[in-house]
Design a protein around this motif. Structure first.
Motif, PDB file in Angstrom:
ATOM      1  N   PHE A   1      -8.084   2.144   3.425  1.00  0.00           N
ATOM      2  CA  PHE A   1      -6.972   2.777   2.717  1.00  0.00           C
ATOM      3  C   PHE A   1      -6.073   1.667   2.204  1.00  0.00           C
ATOM      4  CE2 PHE A   1      -2.612   4.228   2.558  1.00  0.00           C
ATOM      5  CZ  PHE A   1      -2.688   5.439   1.893  1.00  0.00           C
ATOM      6  N   VAL A   2      -5.933   1.591   0.885  1.00  0.00           N
ATOM      7  CA  VAL A   2      -5.114   0.562   0.246  1.00  0.00           C
ATOM      8  C   VAL A   2      -4.020   1.249  -0.555  1.00  0.00           C
ATOM      9  CG1 VAL A   2      -5.096  -1.252  -1.514  1.00  0.00           C
ATOM     10  CG2 VAL A   2      -6.962  -1.155   0.149  1.00  0.00           C
ATOM     11  N   SER A   3      -2.782   0.846  -0.332  1.00  0.00           N
ATOM     12  CA  SER A   3      -1.675   1.504  -1.013  1.00  0.00           C
ATOM     13  C   SER A   3      -0.604   0.493  -1.401  1.00  0.00           C
ATOM     14  CB  SER A   3      -1.060   2.574  -0.103  1.00  0.00           C
ATOM     15  OG  SER A   3      -0.103   3.343  -0.795  1.00  0.00           O
ATOM     16  N   PHE A   4       0.035   0.743  -2.533  1.00  0.00           N
ATOM     17  CA  PHE A   4       1.116  -0.099  -3.040  1.00  0.00           C
ATOM     18  C   PHE A   4       2.400   0.722  -3.110  1.00  0.00           C
ATOM     19  CE2 PHE A   4      -2.745  -2.035  -4.470  1.00  0.00           C
ATOM     20  CZ  PHE A   4      -2.506  -3.395  -4.551  1.00  0.00           C
ATOM     21  N   ASP A   5       3.506   0.089  -2.744  1.00  0.00           N
ATOM     22  CA  ASP A   5       4.797   0.770  -2.825  1.00  0.00           C
ATOM     23  C   ASP A   5       5.906  -0.270  -2.716  1.00  0.00           C
ATOM     24  OD1 ASP A   5       6.510   3.080  -2.965  1.00  0.00           O
ATOM     25  OD2 ASP A   5       4.915   4.179  -1.939  1.00  0.00           O
TER      26      ASP A   5
ATOM     27  N   VAL B   1       5.223   3.032   8.309  1.00  0.00           N
ATOM     28  CA  VAL B   1       3.878   3.311   7.808  1.00  0.00           C
ATOM     29  C   VAL B   1       2.833   2.716   8.750  1.00  0.00           C
ATOM     30  CG1 VAL B   1       2.244   2.899   5.928  1.00  0.00           C
ATOM     31  CG2 VAL B   1       4.632   3.419   5.403  1.00  0.00           C
ATOM     32  N   ILE B   2       3.024   1.461   9.125  1.00  0.00           N
ATOM     33  CA  ILE B   2       2.070   0.783  10.009  1.00  0.00           C
ATOM     34  C   ILE B   2       1.998   1.478  11.364  1.00  0.00           C
ATOM     35  CG2 ILE B   2       1.629  -1.388  11.245  1.00  0.00           C
ATOM     36  CD1 ILE B   2       2.878  -2.816   8.768  1.00  0.00           C
ATOM     37  N   GLU B   3       3.138   1.855  11.894  1.00  0.00           N
ATOM     38  CA  GLU B   3       3.177   2.564  13.174  1.00  0.00           C
ATOM     39  C   GLU B   3       2.384   3.865  13.096  1.00  0.00           C
ATOM     40  OE1 GLU B   3       6.931   3.002  15.768  1.00  0.00           O
ATOM     41  OE2 GLU B   3       6.825   4.898  14.666  1.00  0.00           O
ATOM     42  N   ALA B   4       2.536   4.606  11.990  1.00  0.00           N
ATOM     43  CA  ALA B   4       1.859   5.887  11.832  1.00  0.00           C
ATOM     44  C   ALA B   4       0.349   5.716  11.721  1.00  0.00           C
ATOM     45  CB  ALA B   4       2.397   6.616  10.600  1.00  0.00           C
ATOM     46  N   PHE B   5      -0.105   4.749  10.933  1.00  0.00           N
ATOM     47  CA  PHE B   5      -1.543   4.571  10.722  1.00  0.00           C
ATOM     48  C   PHE B   5      -2.220   3.968  11.950  1.00  0.00           C
ATOM     49  CE2 PHE B   5      -0.685   5.808   6.505  1.00  0.00           C
ATOM     50  CZ  PHE B   5      -1.889   6.060   5.885  1.00  0.00           C
ATOM     51  N   GLU B   6      -1.569   3.047  12.602  1.00  0.00           N
ATOM     52  CA  GLU B   6      -2.139   2.516  13.840  1.00  0.00           C
ATOM     53  C   GLU B   6      -2.168   3.597  14.916  1.00  0.00           C
ATOM     54  OE1 GLU B   6      -1.314  -2.286  13.541  1.00  0.00           O
ATOM     55  OE2 GLU B   6       0.119  -1.041  14.655  1.00  0.00           O
ATOM     56  N   GLY B   7      -1.173   4.468  14.913  1.00  0.00           N
ATOM     57  CA  GLY B   7      -1.150   5.572  15.856  1.00  0.00           C
ATOM     58  C   GLY B   7      -2.273   6.561  15.623  1.00  0.00           C
ATOM     59  N   ALA B   8      -2.787   6.591  14.375  1.00  0.00           N
ATOM     60  CA  ALA B   8      -3.905   7.482  14.037  1.00  0.00           C
ATOM     61  C   ALA B   8      -5.252   6.797  14.262  1.00  0.00           C
ATOM     62  CB  ALA B   8      -3.783   7.940  12.585  1.00  0.00           C
ATOM     63  N   GLY B   9      -5.234   5.609  14.846  1.00  0.00           N
ATOM     64  CA  GLY B   9      -6.479   4.928  15.192  1.00  0.00           C
ATOM     65  C   GLY B   9      -7.008   3.974  14.156  1.00  0.00           C
TER      66      GLY B   9
ATOM     67  N   ALA C   1      -4.175  -5.862   6.151  1.00  0.00           N
ATOM     68  CA  ALA C   1      -3.325  -6.737   5.349  1.00  0.00           C
ATOM     69  C   ALA C   1      -2.011  -6.051   5.025  1.00  0.00           C
ATOM     70  CB  ALA C   1      -4.028  -7.137   4.048  1.00  0.00           C
ATOM     71  N   TYR C   2      -0.967  -6.828   4.999  1.00  0.00           N
ATOM     72  CA  TYR C   2       0.334  -6.408   4.486  1.00  0.00           C
ATOM     73  C   TYR C   2       0.873  -7.613   3.734  1.00  0.00           C
ATOM     74  CZ  TYR C   2       5.354  -5.594   4.268  1.00  0.00           C
ATOM     75  OH  TYR C   2       6.648  -5.472   3.813  1.00  0.00           O
ATOM     76  N   GLU C   3       1.027  -7.494   2.427  1.00  0.00           N
ATOM     77  CA  GLU C   3       1.436  -8.635   1.613  1.00  0.00           C
ATOM     78  C   GLU C   3       2.071  -8.149   0.322  1.00  0.00           C
ATOM     79  OE1 GLU C   3      -2.115 -10.867   0.816  1.00  0.00           O
ATOM     80  OE2 GLU C   3      -3.257  -9.086   0.239  1.00  0.00           O
ATOM     81  N   THR C   4       2.657  -9.072  -0.416  1.00  0.00           N
ATOM     82  CA  THR C   4       3.285  -8.696  -1.676  1.00  0.00           C
ATOM     83  C   THR C   4       2.227  -8.250  -2.674  1.00  0.00           C
ATOM     84  OG1 THR C   4       3.160 -10.915  -2.631  1.00  0.00           O
ATOM     85  CG2 THR C   4       5.123 -10.385  -1.319  1.00  0.00           C
ATOM     86  N   GLN C   5       2.653  -7.455  -3.635  1.00  0.00           N
ATOM     87  CA  GLN C   5       1.740  -7.006  -4.680  1.00  0.00           C
ATOM     88  C   GLN C   5       1.160  -8.192  -5.422  1.00  0.00           C
ATOM     89  OE1 GLN C   5       2.483  -3.421  -7.162  1.00  0.00           O
ATOM     90  NE2 GLN C   5       2.700  -4.857  -8.859  1.00  0.00           N
ATOM     91  N   ALA C   6       1.982  -9.177  -5.732  1.00  0.00           N
ATOM     92  CA  ALA C   6       1.515 -10.353  -6.466  1.00  0.00           C
ATOM     93  C   ALA C   6       0.395 -11.057  -5.709  1.00  0.00           C
ATOM     94  CB  ALA C   6       2.672 -11.307  -6.719  1.00  0.00           C
TER      95      ALA C   6
ATOM     96  N   ARG D   1       8.821  -7.387  -4.823  1.00  0.00           N
ATOM     97  CA  ARG D   1       9.473  -6.163  -4.334  1.00  0.00           C
ATOM     98  C   ARG D   1       8.442  -5.129  -3.888  1.00  0.00           C
ATOM     99  NH1 ARG D   1      13.475  -2.910  -3.640  1.00  0.00           N
ATOM    100  NH2 ARG D   1      13.758  -0.917  -4.705  1.00  0.00           N
ATOM    101  N   PHE D   2       7.309  -5.080  -4.562  1.00  0.00           N
ATOM    102  CA  PHE D   2       6.247  -4.147  -4.195  1.00  0.00           C
ATOM    103  C   PHE D   2       5.308  -4.814  -3.199  1.00  0.00           C
ATOM    104  CE2 PHE D   2       7.953  -1.959  -7.703  1.00  0.00           C
ATOM    105  CZ  PHE D   2       7.470  -0.671  -7.709  1.00  0.00           C
ATOM    106  N   LYS D   3       4.847  -4.015  -2.235  1.00  0.00           N
ATOM    107  CA  LYS D   3       3.948  -4.522  -1.194  1.00  0.00           C
ATOM    108  C   LYS D   3       2.634  -3.732  -1.203  1.00  0.00           C
ATOM    109  CE  LYS D   3       7.350  -7.088   0.403  1.00  0.00           C
ATOM    110  NZ  LYS D   3       8.476  -6.516  -0.363  1.00  0.00           N
ATOM    111  N   MET D   4       1.594  -4.402  -0.718  1.00  0.00           N
ATOM    112  CA  MET D   4       0.320  -3.729  -0.492  1.00  0.00           C
ATOM    113  C   MET D   4       0.065  -3.643   1.000  1.00  0.00           C
ATOM    114  SD  MET D   4      -3.611  -4.817  -0.831  1.00  0.00           S
ATOM    115  CE  MET D   4      -3.385  -5.434   0.846  1.00  0.00           C
ATOM    116  N   VAL D   5      -0.391  -2.485   1.453  1.00  0.00           N
ATOM    117  CA  VAL D   5      -0.770  -2.320   2.838  1.00  0.00           C
ATOM    118  C   VAL D   5      -2.207  -1.808   2.863  1.00  0.00           C
ATOM    119  CG1 VAL D   5       0.121   0.052   3.015  1.00  0.00           C
ATOM    120  CG2 VAL D   5      -0.040  -1.377   5.065  1.00  0.00           C
TER     121      VAL D   5
END
Length: 333
Positions: free
Chosen positions: A209-213, A261-269, A274-279, A322-326
């Motif tokens: 699951f890859v998401s930008f925000d 977000v990380i807490e929720a997804f790790e809690g779901a197993g 990766a967590y980094e800037t969009q650039a 300002r935007f990050k990818m998780v």
């Protein structure tokens, strides 16, 4: 009413802002990375293609966009995958997850216009309807569109919808506990991340699951919630903003707490990959090499135009930092 219920009705109610299918870009109230450049989706697809080429992902996996608007991001990714290996269009399966029938209809129309009968688009009303073996999920600016509670030093916001007035009442123990764990004294607390993460985890046996925000991994301890209308920004507590006029007629959003977000997804197993800037993410996916290849084939004027659009994606002062990818995974091989 609770602020989260107010925001839910504002965005997704019977006459909600997103139900009216607003334009995104110069003609709309705001623009996104997807509307800025097709190289955004192309870069994500290029990163996926590199892994398929190495045999790290199967050639028959599902590519699924959640919250796809008309499907521009998914379509841009499909276009790039086709340019890398046209046979992938036959082996991969492509889908959107969208609960609103009006939006699903617009997605079908857009795919028919762009690909004719060359690409089959699967559509799911919800993640609960999915049960596949392996999938790559992608989304853009989805977490900032979840309803949220407004929290301030042990209190949460209530809204008088008719008057457009906000008041404060004592927060429930679970909200106070969340604030304590995240060291939050004032700001937004998203509602629904945990349930969403559980549904993503259940939708496929193996997945990424890859998401930008936009947002940070820490809380600001201030309110970021704001209203967008015709590319103008109005803080929610701005005295000039009239909620009764903005309600359902403008976009409302807030900075994402990626720690939540990380807490929720790790809690779901799922595991955080990766967590980094969009650039940084787009460059790692091969954005610069893609632009250089385009330079060799395109007219110079077209190349300069694309360079200008790509700058919007990666410039630190615009979207780049300002935007990050998780990126999360489940049962990663």
């Amino acid at each position: 009413m609770r602020f989260s219920d107010y925001m839910e009705e504002w965005l997704y109610g019977e006459e909600g802002y997103y139900r009216k299918f607003r334009d995104i870009g110069k003609e709309g109230d705001f623009y996104t990375a997807v509307s800025s450049s097709a190289f955004f989706g192309g870069a994500i697809a290029n990163g996926l293609w590199k892994q398929i080429e190495k045999g790290e992902r199967p050639r028959d996996l599902w590519l699924v966009e959640i919250g796809a608007h008309r499907g521009y991001l998914l379509a841009d990714m499909i276009q790039w995958l086709y340019s890398c290996d046209s046979s992938l269009i036959e082996t991969m399966r492509f889908a959107t997850v969208e609960r609103q029938p009006e939006v699903r209809e617009a997605q079908r129309a857009y795919f028919a216009e762009r690909f004719g009968s060359g690409v089959q688009l699967h559509q799911f009303e919800s993640l609960d309807a999915m049960e596949v073996e392996e999938a790559f999920f992608v989304s853009n600016e989805i977490f900032d569109a979840f309803p949220c509670e407004l929290y301030k030093e042990g209190e949460r916001a209530e809204v008088d919808k008719e008057r457009g007035e906000i008041s404060w009442v004592e927060a429930e123990p679970e909200l106070r506990d969340f604030a304590r764990r995240h060291r939050l004294s004032k700001g937004e607390i998203a509602v629904g991340y945990e349930a969403f993460a559980e549904r993503v985890a259940a939708a496929a046996e193996r997945l990424d699951f890859v998401s930008f925000d936009y947002g940070e991994k820490y809380v600001r301890n201030d309110f970021s919630i704001r209203v967008y209308r015709r590319h103008e920004t109005f803080p929610l507590f701005d005295e000039e903003l009239k909620l009764t006029e903005a309600f359902r007629e403008s976009d409302i959003t807030y900075d994402v707490n990626f720690g939540h977000v990380i807490e929720a997804f790790e809690g779901a197993g799922m595991s955080l990959e990766a967590y980094e800037t969009q650039a940084r993410a787009l460059v790692r996916f091969g954005l610069i090499e893609m632009l250089e290849a385009y330079h060799k084939e395109a007219r110079y004027e077209d190349y300069l135009r694309q360079v200008d659009r790509v700058k919007t994606l990666i410039a630190p002062t615009i979207m780049g930092d300002r935007f990050k990818m998780v990126h999360f995974s489940k049962s990663k091989r």
